[in-house]
Scaffold this active site. Structure first.
Site, PDB file in Angstrom:
ATOM      1  N   ASP A 213       0.823  -1.209   0.000  1.00  0.00           N
ATOM      2  CA  ASP A 213       0.000   0.000   0.000  1.00  0.00           C
ATOM      3  C   ASP A 213       0.855   1.257   0.000  1.00  0.00           C
ATOM      4  O   ASP A 213       2.005   1.259   0.438  1.00  0.00           O
ATOM      5  CB  ASP A 213      -0.962   0.009   1.183  1.00  0.00           C
ATOM      6  CG  ASP A 213      -0.275  -0.213   2.524  1.00  0.00           C
ATOM      7  OD1 ASP A 213       0.704  -0.982   2.571  1.00  0.00           O
ATOM      8  OD2 ASP A 213      -0.707   0.377   3.524  1.00  0.00           O
TER       9      ASP A 213
ATOM     10  N   GLU B 170      -0.747  -2.074   5.263  1.00  0.00           N
ATOM     11  CA  GLU B 170       0.224  -2.059   6.364  1.00  0.00           C
ATOM     12  C   GLU B 170       0.247  -0.706   7.043  1.00  0.00           C
ATOM     13  O   GLU B 170       0.414  -0.622   8.267  1.00  0.00           O
ATOM     14  CB  GLU B 170       1.625  -2.407   5.838  1.00  0.00           C
ATOM     15  CG  GLU B 170       2.679  -2.576   6.933  1.00  0.00           C
ATOM     16  CD  GLU B 170       3.249  -1.265   7.466  1.00  0.00           C
ATOM     17  OE1 GLU B 170       3.598  -1.229   8.664  1.00  0.00           O
ATOM     18  OE2 GLU B 170       3.343  -0.280   6.701  1.00  0.00           O
ATOM     19  N   GLU B 171       0.072   0.357   6.265  1.00  0.00           N
ATOM     20  CA  GLU B 171       0.207   1.701   6.815  1.00  0.00           C
ATOM     21  C   GLU B 171      -0.852   2.039   7.861  1.00  0.00           C
ATOM     22  O   GLU B 171      -0.677   2.972   8.639  1.00  0.00           O
ATOM     23  CB  GLU B 171       0.172   2.746   5.686  1.00  0.00           C
ATOM     24  CG  GLU B 171       1.361   2.691   4.742  1.00  0.00           C
ATOM     25  CD  GLU B 171       2.680   3.091   5.386  1.00  0.00           C
ATOM     26  OE1 GLU B 171       2.667   3.478   6.576  1.00  0.00           O
ATOM     27  OE2 GLU B 171       3.723   3.009   4.717  1.00  0.00           O
TER      28      GLU B 171
ATOM     29  N   HIS C 250       8.113   8.376   4.364  1.00  0.00           N
ATOM     30  CA  HIS C 250       6.873   9.159   4.466  1.00  0.00           C
ATOM     31  C   HIS C 250       7.066  10.616   4.044  1.00  0.00           C
ATOM     32  O   HIS C 250       6.130  11.406   4.147  1.00  0.00           O
ATOM     33  CB  HIS C 250       6.258   9.096   5.875  1.00  0.00           C
ATOM     34  CG  HIS C 250       5.757   7.737   6.249  1.00  0.00           C
ATOM     35  ND1 HIS C 250       4.726   7.540   7.143  1.00  0.00           N
ATOM     36  CD2 HIS C 250       6.111   6.497   5.857  1.00  0.00           C
ATOM     37  CE1 HIS C 250       4.491   6.245   7.293  1.00  0.00           C
ATOM     38  NE2 HIS C 250       5.332   5.590   6.503  1.00  0.00           N
TER      39      HIS C 250
END
Length: 392
Positions: free
Chosen positions: A80, A139-140, A363
């Protein structure tokens, strides 16, 4: 212990590996929206003749059957993206979706596992057991691992291995140390309720902004003054919503933050202290407090035998110089959920290269990877699976 053909095959498929990663990078999909990524993975597995099952709503669980009986080792890659605007506008493979990008390397993880799978299929008759391939969504937001485990990802698995590209490490370096690797990651929310009123008449009010500010300033002493300094922890308040207008004393304030640590007892202590501080500070000012504490992911703790095997494989595949010791991070990873079902380990593969401007933090809108690291990660996946099954 390593298989020479796996190295040769992955080296020869480097261009395809880069091409796949760039395709994923150009079409980022947020958690639970990974439809195109899932479809690509399924088509790729079809072409290899690997049996698989699509998970709901996205994701794939596949199995490479070895030619000999043996154990089952699982390889996991997340897929993702993040709601981050890409700032690398000069890249030929820049994100085509505004406000979304692969700012953490999951595009690389999925591409590496696909090429590793392709290599393992080539030697499948030599494998003593099975290789489970887990292509994980979400996962995030720490939901994907739990969902795939419920759908059978870890059924019959004896050992599990995962990789994360790491921009803070030099390209090709590999770190997999026994013990804690990623911290537990929790979320807390506190709602303070006071008594609103006119900004010119504070004596008639209970100012929720003052209450919330006092909490933010004082709650840091939970870590600095109530926890053993040899047990690291982080408590961060990342968001505060308070007030409605410049001349209105706030009646409500909402605070959100995160707690990171490695020790379960420390985690319990911080949870209790947040509630205690919120209630006591609210009471001091004549307000009330409501606390919501959400357990996220547990700490990722590398099982010693598995981590030592990763180190041995890395040395034999790439040489002693690739071994790197990266200190544990306070970042969170839902790979921890797989480790509740089987022993395993989680390795970091360096992709930081100042010459290629790939040392930006994960990020960040400028995040990118040195694509030379892709072959290292793909081979580590494949060689670990081969070595684990061979020794077992």
């Amino acid at each position: 212990m390593i298989h020479s053909y796996l190295k040769e095959f992955i080296q020869n498929n480097q261009e395809e590996l880069i091409e796949i990663r760039r395709r994923f990078h150009q079409e980022p999909e947020l958690p639970w929206e990974e439809e195109k990524t899932t479809a690509f993975i399924c088509a790729y597995l079809d072409n290899m003749g690997v049996s698989y099952r699509r998970t709901e709503p996205t994701g794939v669980i596949a199995t490479i059957e070895g030619g000999k009986p043996g154990k089952t080792v699982a390889l996991r890659a997340d897929m993702d993206a993040l709601p981050v605007e890409e700032l690398n506008k000069d890249l030929p493979y820049v994100s085509s979706v505004k406000g979304k990008m692969h700012a953490c390397g999951h595009d690389a993880h999925t591409a590496m596992l696909l090429i590793a799978a392709k290599a393992l299929v080539e030697i499948s008759q030599e494998l003593s057991g099975k290789v489970r391939l887990i292509f994980q969504p979400a996962e995030e937001i720490a939901e994907g691992a739990k969902a795939l485990i419920k759908q059978g990802a870890m059924d019959g698995v004896d050992n599990v291995f995962g990789i994360h590209i790491w921009s803070q490490m030099p390209t090709h370096k590999i770190s997999c140390t026994p013990g804690p690797s990623f911290a537990s990651a929790d979320i807390f929310r506190v709602i303070f309720k006071g008594k609103g009123g006119h900004g010119a008449m504070p004596h008639q009010c209970v100012d929720a902004a003052i209450v919330a500010s006092s909490f933010v300033m004082n709650v840091q002493s939970v870590v600095s003054r109530t926890i053993d300094p040899l047990r690291p922890a982080v408590l961060t308040v990342g968001k505060m919503d308070v007030g409605t207008r410049f001349n209105v004393i706030a009646e409500n304030a909402r605070i959100e933050g995160t707690v990171r640590c490695f020790n379960p007892q420390t985690r319990e202590h911080i949870h209790a202290q947040i509630e205690h501080y919120a209630e006591q500070i609210a009471s001091l000012y004549g307000a009330t407090a409501a606390v919501e504490y959400i357990r996220g992911t547990d700490a990722v703790t590398n099982e010693e035998t598995s981590a030592r095997l990763v180190q041995q494989v890395a040395r034999e595949a790439f040489g002693e110089q690739v071994i790197y010791h990266e200190e544990p991070t306070m970042g969170g990873e839902d790979f921890s959920m797989y480790l509740e079902h089987a022993p395993g380990s989680f390795a970091l593969v360096g992709s930081g290269n100042s010459d290629k401007d790939t040392e930006w933090a994960h990020h960040h809108g400028r995040f990118n990877i040195d694509e030379d690291a892709l072959v290292t990660g793909a081979e580590l996946y494949a060689q670990y699976a081969w070595s684990y099954l061979k020794q077992s």
